[in-house]
Each structure stands twice: as structure tokens, then as C-alpha cells.
Design an enzyme around this catalytic site. Structure first.
Site, PDB file in Angstrom:
ATOM      1  N   ASP A 152      56.037 118.652  27.998  1.00  0.00           N
ATOM      2  CA  ASP A 152      54.697 118.286  28.472  1.00  0.00           C
ATOM      3  C   ASP A 152      54.687 117.511  29.785  1.00  0.00           C
ATOM      4  O   ASP A 152      53.690 116.899  30.131  1.00  0.00           O
ATOM      5  CB  ASP A 152      53.950 117.497  27.397  1.00  0.00           C
ATOM      6  CG  ASP A 152      54.588 116.150  27.121  1.00  0.00           C
ATOM      7  OD1 ASP A 152      55.790 116.019  27.354  1.00  0.00           O
ATOM      8  OD2 ASP A 152      53.881 115.234  26.679  1.00  0.00           O
ATOM      9  N   GLU A 153      55.792 117.526  30.507  1.00  0.00           N
ATOM     10  CA  GLU A 153      55.844 116.797  31.782  1.00  0.00           C
ATOM     11  C   GLU A 153      56.546 117.624  32.846  1.00  0.00           C
ATOM     12  O   GLU A 153      57.584 118.216  32.578  1.00  0.00           O
ATOM     13  CB  GLU A 153      56.662 115.502  31.624  1.00  0.00           C
ATOM     14  CG  GLU A 153      56.019 114.461  30.756  1.00  0.00           C
ATOM     15  CD  GLU A 153      56.883 113.214  30.639  1.00  0.00           C
ATOM     16  OE1 GLU A 153      57.640 112.911  31.595  1.00  0.00           O
ATOM     17  OE2 GLU A 153      56.805 112.573  29.597  1.00  0.00           O
ATOM     18  N   ASP A 211      51.522 114.969  33.584  1.00  0.00           N
ATOM     19  CA  ASP A 211      51.795 114.615  32.198  1.00  0.00           C
ATOM     20  C   ASP A 211      50.582 115.016  31.346  1.00  0.00           C
ATOM     21  O   ASP A 211      49.475 114.545  31.590  1.00  0.00           O
ATOM     22  CB  ASP A 211      52.013 113.094  32.166  1.00  0.00           C
ATOM     23  CG  ASP A 211      52.530 112.600  30.822  1.00  0.00           C
ATOM     24  OD1 ASP A 211      53.089 111.503  30.797  1.00  0.00           O
ATOM     25  OD2 ASP A 211      52.350 113.309  29.810  1.00  0.00           O
TER      26      ASP A 211
END
Length: 413
Positions: free
Chosen positions: A112-113, A10
Site C-alpha cells: 500500500d505504499e 500511502d
DNA sequence: TCTGGGGTCCTAGGACCC
DNA sequence: TCTGGGGTCCTAGGACCC
């Protein structure tokens, strides 16, 4: 059962970190991460909400999703930067490329993960995580949190513990100590509404939820209740899906800088959005059976209407006509701030052609395809409908991220 | 005073059929 | 007529995620 090792990676304050890294690369000597700063939308366009915040900004009580206006009230010297989604897509892709050296099995969960299956990894998992974290920092200029667990849920919970630039584990024997004392709302899939419901019956920690009787939770909160009860007990078994899953719906929406009060303007907005969703649908070689329009009034009241077509379509014209009809059915002449069109019940084009459907709009679709082709080649505004000239409304509306397809994300794991 | 955009999944009620 | 249920489809709205 074979033991799995799942990583959840993350990016810390993703948009803000990426802006900071970009600015440093461009020769700036200010690191946005070290001062109170946010990435936020333009208030004049009525897009003024906080998309990401630095850790110093967080210390002022600024939260993601609140208005830029109230963030500035909390911290007048706050630095506000506009979002640049293309940059974020590049940074995101660079991270996925970097991580693919460690495992072939990577699921891009959002911009974003990522989830990464390290069950068959060569290194001890802690060493691997350390290398990933340091490598991303050194080569790409931003920090990540890595959560490690026996399934996606626990890996994701672990990556959320303390930030930034940290590695945490959450295995079954650590649940009681590390996860159960947390407030229920920290559990994945417990939002504002469910927190209130749980609190009203005296459940305040994840552990308290975990110890409830499963049947009681089911009879009270139905399927979502069962899900959060299982999550509270660390039960979750979905795969890290590296192949792209099927898109279920395509939608675009826009909040206009001004309220729309006339049908004429409204229909232009609907046409602009129809162009975008139609283009995206055709790009995927799909057709849609269901078209839905939703509106938000200046008072923030939302409502929607949808229609199932007899024949699935990918024609901008059909989408526009259906959406216009839905709009006229539902609009009560209140000023509107936001419009959205969503296409669902999607089918592959190949399937349609083999089926018994005879599309009345074959010519429209061929025309759409040649326009798509010209737009791809010469730019989105190379062909526009004359009705948009001087209208103050964009001829093609929506599409936060150009070019690349946005990675698939589901609220379920 | 100001409040984005893009998704997935679930529920409940009504229509309609057997 | 005082009256069932089950199944499926459709629609509107809501919950959650980033």
C-alpha cells in the site's frame, strides 16, 4: 547536489479502504470507512488480530495489531471483515499502473505504499500531487496521503502527518517546524524498544534526538543509532529503485488452529511449509544455502535453528529433510502453535550450474519442477502427498498472496 | 482472553585460521 | 606457559518495517 522531489503515496487504512471500495462496487450501501469497522483475522483459527481499522474505529482506541477480541471489548458494535489479499493485490497494482503515467521511476515499497521520483516531472509538484490524489479517488475509489520531500525519508514522514486524503510537504527548511516537535517514536525506524531507551535518557522528541552529539549516539546505539540520528536530521539519500531488487530470503509460516503436540503432526506441518517455500524458490529460479526453522510455543516463546548446506538446493525433499532434522534437534516437547521455515543465502540457478557444484538432488529437482508445472496448470491441490489425506493439516502451507510475487519491502529505505 | 504473516538488517559470541 | 590479535564464517536472537 541536484535537488530531488520525492513523493511517498500511502493508501489510507489500506485493507479497510479496499474492502469498503469493493463492497460499494458490489452494490452495498454501507461504506465501512464511515462506521467503526476493522479488517481482522479469524479468531477460531487463532488469527484474530486487527489488520486495519476505520477512522471511527480508531476513535474507540482500537489499534492495528491488537487482538480482535480486545477491539470488540472496546467497541461491541464493531464490524469485523475478513481479509481478501487477492483483492488488495489488484487494488495495489491498479494504483501503481495509474501512477506510472506521472513518472517512470516508481518504487513499490509495500502493498500500500509507493515512492515516486518526480524530479523530472512536467507539472509543478503540488499540482501533480493533487491530480494523483483526485485521480485515484475518482477512478479507483479510495483515498491516499501524499508526502513530498527532497528524499524518501522526508517524503515518508510527510505522508504520515494528518490523514486521510491529504498532501503534505517536508523540505529541509520545514524540518524544525514540522518534524522536530513530534515524539521520537514517530520517526521511521524507532520502534517500541528504541523509544524506551531514548526516553530513559530524557529524549522525547525527534528534535532532541537530532541535537544529540552524533558520536555519543553511535557509541550508545551503534549503527541503528547512527541511522536514526541521521533520519532525525533529515539525512537520507537512497534512490527510488524502480527495478526489482534481489530477493534475499523466502519464508512461510503458519499458526495452527490447535497446538501441535506430536512429532508426527509437526513433521506434516513442516512438509506442508517445505512444499510452499520450495515452490516459491524454484519459481524464482534460485537455490538456497541456508535453511532455518523457527517455532513458537503455546506460551509464545520463540526459538530457531538454522543450517548452512554444503550445496545450495531447491529441492522440496532436501528442504524437508533438513528442516525435520533441525526441528528434532530443537524441539523440547512443548506444545507448538506456530511453525516457520525460511530460506536464505539465495543464489541464482544459472550461477550454480556454471559453478563446480554437482547437485546430488538433480532428480528430485526435476520431479519438483514437473509437479510445480502440474500445480500451476491444474491447481495447487491437483497433486498432494498421500500422508496428508485425512490428517487435518494442509498439504501446502503459507502464501498469503497467490500468483503474483509480493513486492519487495525493506525496513530500510 | 487473545495475541498473523512476510520481509531486511544488525549484533554478539564461538570456532577456526594465520 | 603466564599469551596476542585480526579476519572470516557460522549461528541464535533481536530490532524494525508493512
Amino acid at each position: 547536489m541536484n535537488d530531488r522531489i520525492v513523493f511517498h503515496i500511502d493508501v489510507n487504512s489500506a485493507y479497510l479502504s479496499w474492502e469498503a471500495a469493493y463492497n460499494l462496487q458490489m452494490g452495498s450501501n454501507l461504506d465501512l470507512r464511515e462506521v467503526p469497522s476493522i479488517v481482522g483475522g479469524d479468531q477460531e483459527k487463532r488469527h484474530g488480530i486487527v489488520l486495519a481499522k476505520s477512522i471511527p474505529a480508531k476513535k474507540y482506541g482500537i489499534r492495528t495489531g491488537e487482538t480482535v477480541y480486545s477491539a470488540l471489548e472496546k467497541c461491541p458494535q464493531l464490524i469485523v471483515v475478513e481479509p481478501h489479499y487477492e483483492r488488495y493485490m489488484k487494488a495495489s497494482k491498479a494504483m501503481v499502473d495509474f501512477l506510472s503515467d506521472y513518472s517512470p521511476n516508481i518504487q513499490r515499497y509495500s502493498i500500500d505504499e509507493v515512492f515516486l521520483d518526480y524530479s523530472n516531472g512536467n507539472l509543478p509538484y503540488m499540482e501533480a500531487a493533487q491530480k494523483m490524489k483526485e485521480g485515484i479517488k475518482k477512478e479507483l475509489g479510495f483515498t491516499v496521503n501524499i508526502g513530498i520531500g527532497p528524499n524518501k525519508l522526508l517524503a515518508k514522514m510527510a505522508s504520515d502527518f494528518t490523514k486521510p486524503d491529504k498532501i503534505h510537504t517536508l523540505f529541509y527548511n520545514e524540518i524544525a517546524e514540522k518534524m522536530w516537535p513530534l515524539p521520537v517514536e514517530d520517526l521511521f525506524m524507532i520502534g517500541h524498544r528504541t523509544k524506551k531507551k531514548l526516553n530513559s535518557r530524557g529524549i522525547f522528541t525527534i528534535g532532541e534526538l537530532a541535537h544529540l552529539d552524533k558520536n555519543y549516539v553511535y557509541s550508545w546505539l551503534k549503527k541503528p543509532g547512527l541511522l536514526i540520528w541521521e533520519y532525525a536530521n533529515g539525512i537520507e539519500s537512497s534512490d527510488v529503485k524502480s527495478d526489482k531488487s534481489k530477493v534475499k530470503s523466502i519464508g512461510n509460516s503458519t499458526t495452527l488452529p490447535f497446538d501441535v503436540t506430536t512429532k508426527d503432526e509437526a513433521l506434516k506441518v513442516i512438509l506442508g511449509i517445505s512444499e510452499m517455500v520450495g515452490m516459491r524458490l524454484r519459481e524464482l529460479n534460485m537455490r538456497a544455502h541456508v535453511i532455518s526453522v523457527s517455532l513458537k510455543t503455546s506460551e509464545f516463546f520463540s526459538y530457531s535453528h538454522q543450517k548452512k548446506l554444503h550445496i545450495p538446493t531447491s529441492s522440496t525433499n532436501t528442504i524437508y529433510k533438513t528442516a525435520s532434522t533441525l526441528f528434532e534437534e530443537m524441539w523440547d516437547y512443548n506444545p507448538l502453535r506456530c511453525f516457520s521455515i525460511s530460506l536464505s543465502s539465495l543464489l541464482d540457478e544459472d550461477f550454480i550450474q556454471l559453478s563446480l557444484f554437482e547437485d546430488f538432488n538433480e532428480k528430485d529437482i526435476l520431479l519438483d519442477k514437473s509437479i510445480d508445472h502440474i500445480r500451476t496448470k491444474f491447481g495447487q491441490d491437483s497433486v498432494i502427498r498421500s500422508s496428508f489425506l485425512y490428517s487435518g493439516i494442509d498439504p501446502i502451507i503459507g502464501g498469503v498472496v497467490a500468483e503474483e510475487n509480493y513486492p519487495m519491502m525493506s525496513s530500510y529505505l
